[in-house]
Motif scaffolding. Structure first.
Motif, PDB file in Angstrom:
ATOM      1  N   GLU A  98      32.261  53.260 -10.335  1.00 48.51           N
ATOM      2  CA  GLU A  98      33.123  54.434 -10.342  1.00 48.51           C
ATOM      3  C   GLU A  98      32.927  55.166 -11.667  1.00 48.51           C
ATOM      4  O   GLU A  98      32.591  54.559 -12.675  1.00 48.51           O
ATOM      5  CB  GLU A  98      34.588  54.068 -10.088  1.00 48.51           C
ATOM      6  CG  GLU A  98      35.207  53.136 -11.092  1.00 48.51           C
ATOM      7  CD  GLU A  98      36.178  53.821 -12.034  1.00 48.51           C
ATOM      8  OE1 GLU A  98      36.080  55.047 -12.225  1.00 48.51           O
ATOM      9  OE2 GLU A  98      37.040  53.118 -12.584  1.00 48.51           O
ATOM     10  N   ASP A 108      39.806  53.231  -7.892  1.00 45.29           N
ATOM     11  CA  ASP A 108      38.962  54.414  -8.083  1.00 45.29           C
ATOM     12  C   ASP A 108      37.489  54.137  -7.784  1.00 45.29           C
ATOM     13  O   ASP A 108      36.641  54.971  -8.103  1.00 45.29           O
ATOM     14  CB  ASP A 108      39.100  54.947  -9.507  1.00 45.29           C
ATOM     15  CG  ASP A 108      40.442  55.629  -9.733  1.00 45.29           C
ATOM     16  OD1 ASP A 108      40.977  55.545 -10.852  1.00 45.29           O
ATOM     17  OD2 ASP A 108      40.963  56.238  -8.774  1.00 45.29           O
ATOM     18  N   GLU A 110      34.147  54.296  -6.215  1.00 45.61           N
ATOM     19  CA  GLU A 110      33.536  55.341  -5.391  1.00 45.61           C
ATOM     20  C   GLU A 110      32.429  54.793  -4.502  1.00 45.61           C
ATOM     21  O   GLU A 110      32.094  55.400  -3.482  1.00 45.61           O
ATOM     22  CB  GLU A 110      32.956  56.432  -6.306  1.00 45.61           C
ATOM     23  CG  GLU A 110      33.995  57.128  -7.167  1.00 45.61           C
ATOM     24  CD  GLU A 110      33.364  57.877  -8.327  1.00 45.61           C
ATOM     25  OE1 GLU A 110      33.868  57.788  -9.446  1.00 45.61           O
ATOM     26  OE2 GLU A 110      32.337  58.556  -8.103  1.00 45.61           O
TER      27      GLU A 110
END
Length: 122
Positions: A98, A108, A110
């Motif tokens: 992330e 968070d 990604e």
């Protein structure tokens, strides 16, 4: 962009394995990287993380002193060296990345890798 893990397998208790995670598609520089694992019937948990800014490594308590996370920027690869493995380390291990923080924050993340299975026999 993707993360591809490798290096899992079957090992006896006390043995070692090294997991690798290769990043592609622009994912590596300025990304916080980490390893998570999920054992059967349990939730995914944080194992180790590496700050892209400070290079500081963090570990969950159960692996401190046994596991080492590192990265090779030239190879866009993050590693997890696992030593003194225990049966309770058995899990699918996932690489994650992330960009919002210097140290990985699970909420968070990604990008996740597909996972690699580590089985430790007693």
């Amino acid at each position: 962009a993707q993360l591809v893990e490798s290096g899992g397998g079957l090992v006896q208790a006390g043995g070692s394995l090294r997991l690798s995670c290769v990043a592609s598609g622009g994912v590596f520089a300025n990304y916080a990287l980490g390893w998570f694992r999920q054992a059967p019937g349990k939730e995914r948990e944080f194992v180790a993380g590496l700050s892209w800014s400070s290079g500081k490594a963090t570990y969950t308590d159960s692996v401190k002193g046994r596991f080492i996370i590192s990265r090779d920027n030239a190879q866009n690869t993050v590693y997890l060296q696992m030593n003194s493995l225990k049966p309770e380390d058995t899990a699918v291990y996932y690489c994650a990345a992330e960009s919002r923080h210097s140290t990985i924050v699970v909420t968070d993340v990604e990008l996740w890798g597909q996972g690699t299975l580590v089985t430790v026999s007693s």
